[in-house]
Design a protein around this motif. Structure first.
Motif, PDB file in Angstrom:
ATOM      1  N   GLY A 138       0.937  -1.031   0.316  1.00 10.42           N
ATOM      2  CA  GLY A 138      -0.204  -0.155  -0.002  1.00 10.42           C
ATOM      3  C   GLY A 138       1.101   1.734   0.070  1.00 10.42           C
ATOM      4  O   GLY A 138       1.540   1.285  -0.374  1.00 10.42           O
ATOM      5  N   TRP A 139      -0.004   2.021   0.124  1.00 13.80           N
ATOM      6  CA  TRP A 139       0.849   3.562   0.500  1.00 13.80           C
ATOM      7  C   TRP A 139       0.289   4.815   2.016  1.00 13.80           C
ATOM      8  O   TRP A 139      -0.525   4.033   2.064  1.00 13.80           O
ATOM      9  CB  TRP A 139       0.505   4.671  -0.944  1.00 13.80           C
ATOM     10  CG  TRP A 139       0.785   3.788  -2.005  1.00 13.80           C
ATOM     11  CD1 TRP A 139       0.514   2.776  -2.917  1.00 13.80           C
ATOM     12  CD2 TRP A 139       1.808   4.639  -3.248  1.00 13.80           C
ATOM     13  NE1 TRP A 139       0.468   2.640  -4.219  1.00 13.80           N
ATOM     14  CE2 TRP A 139       1.968   3.921  -3.744  1.00 13.80           C
ATOM     15  CE3 TRP A 139       2.835   5.407  -2.860  1.00 13.80           C
ATOM     16  CZ2 TRP A 139       2.597   3.168  -5.313  1.00 13.80           C
ATOM     17  CZ3 TRP A 139       3.755   5.150  -3.805  1.00 13.80           C
ATOM     18  CH2 TRP A 139       3.279   5.130  -4.902  1.00 13.80           C
ATOM     19  N   MET A 150      -5.427   3.473  -1.951  1.00 13.90           N
ATOM     20  CA  MET A 150      -5.316   3.046  -3.679  1.00 13.90           C
ATOM     21  C   MET A 150      -6.097   3.894  -4.896  1.00 13.90           C
ATOM     22  O   MET A 150      -6.780   3.929  -4.257  1.00 13.90           O
ATOM     23  CB  MET A 150      -5.187   2.062  -3.798  1.00 13.90           C
ATOM     24  CG  MET A 150      -4.666   1.201  -2.784  1.00 13.90           C
ATOM     25  SD  MET A 150      -2.236   0.846  -3.295  1.00 13.90           S
ATOM     26  CE  MET A 150      -2.680  -0.676  -3.775  1.00 13.90           C
ATOM     27  N   PRO A 178      -1.439   5.540  -5.833  1.00  9.61           N
ATOM     28  CA  PRO A 178      -2.120   6.292  -4.680  1.00  9.61           C
ATOM     29  C   PRO A 178      -2.855   6.489  -5.482  1.00  9.61           C
ATOM     30  O   PRO A 178      -2.874   7.269  -6.737  1.00  9.61           O
ATOM     31  CB  PRO A 178      -1.002   6.564  -4.288  1.00  9.61           C
ATOM     32  CG  PRO A 178       0.087   7.219  -5.016  1.00  9.61           C
ATOM     33  CD  PRO A 178      -0.192   5.962  -5.966  1.00  9.61           C
ATOM     34  N   LYS A 238      -5.672   0.028  -8.532  1.00  4.92           N
ATOM     35  CA  LYS A 238      -5.206  -1.299  -8.090  1.00  4.92           C
ATOM     36  C   LYS A 238      -3.616  -1.421  -7.328  1.00  4.92           C
ATOM     37  O   LYS A 238      -3.122  -2.235  -6.406  1.00  4.92           O
ATOM     38  CB  LYS A 238      -6.067  -2.434  -7.757  1.00  4.92           C
ATOM     39  CG  LYS A 238      -7.676  -1.735  -7.262  1.00  4.92           C
ATOM     40  CD  LYS A 238      -7.637  -1.404  -6.210  1.00  4.92           C
ATOM     41  CE  LYS A 238      -9.609  -1.515  -6.399  1.00  4.92           C
ATOM     42  NZ  LYS A 238      -9.752  -0.647  -5.639  1.00  4.92           N
TER      43      LYS A 238
END
Length: 167
Positions: free
Chosen positions: A41-42, A62, A69, A66
Motif C-alpha cells: 500500500g501507500w 489506492m 495511490p 489498485k
C-alpha cells in the motif's frame, strides 16, 4: 521530479506552493504520499514547515488501478491538515499536563490552590511549588525536585509547615 522537490525543501523559509499528485505543499504544511515499506500500500506523511519529523503518518488510499495511490487534492489536503493539527494540539496538551499539576485544598477556612510546575532542563531539571489564594494572589513559592508528588496530602503538609521547602 517530486522527490527532488521534497529533498530540497528549505527549513527556514516558506517553501513555494506545490499541488502535485503525491506532493502537496501549501499553507505551512507538506503532504507527501510514499510507498508503504511494510506492504503493497501507500502512506501519507504530514509535516508542518520548520519541523524535522512528520506530525502524522497514515495509510493512503489506492487509486482505481489498485497499484498507484489516489492523487492528493485540496479536500484531502485540508482534511489531513486538520487531523495533523489536532495530533499536535493533543500532544501539546499532554506535555502541558505532564509538566503542570495543581490541587485545591482547604486550610484555615479558605481554599488554597497549590501548583507544581516542572522545568524539564536537560542538565538540571527542577520544579516550582507555589500556593495561591482564592483570588489568585501568590502566597508562597519554593523550588523542589522535579519528581515531587503533588496531591492533597503533600499540599496540605506543605501549607501546615508554613510553606517550608519539602524534603
Amino acid at each position: 521530479m517530486e522527490a527532488d522537490v521534497w529533498e530540497s525543501l528549505p527549513t527556514t523559509e516558506e517553501p513555494e506552493t506545490v499541488h502535485g499528485d503525491r506532493l502537496w505543499i501549501d499553507n505551512g504544511w507538506t503532504a507527501q504520499v510514499v510507498k508503504n515499506e511494510d506492504d503493497d500500500g501507500w502512506a501519507v506523511a504530514m509535516t508542518r514547515h520548520g519541523e524535522s519529523e512528520p506530525a502524522l503518518v497514515g495509510p493512503w488510499t489506492m487509486g482505481r488501478d489498485k497499484k498507484n495511490p489516489k492523487p492528493l487534492d485540496v479536500s484531502a489536503f485540508n482534511t489531513l491538515v486538520k487531523t495533523a493539527s489536532e495530533v499536535i494540539r493533543r500532544a501539546e496538551q499532554y506535555r502541558y499536563a505532564m509538566l503542570h499539576k495543581n490541587v485545591a485544598v482547604s486550610a484555615g477556612g479558605e481554599t488554597i490552590t497549590v501548583e507544581l510546575d516542572i522545568v524539564p532542563d536537560e542538565f538540571e531539571p527542577y520544579a516550582v511549588l507555589s500556593a495561591k489564594g482564592v483570588f489568585g494572589e501568590q502566597l508562597a513559592s519554593v523550588k523542589v525536585r522535579p519528581e515531587f508528588k503533588l496531591n492533597s496530602v503533600t499540599a496540605s503538609a506543605w501549607i501546615e509547615s508554613g510553606y517550608r521547602a519539602p524534603r
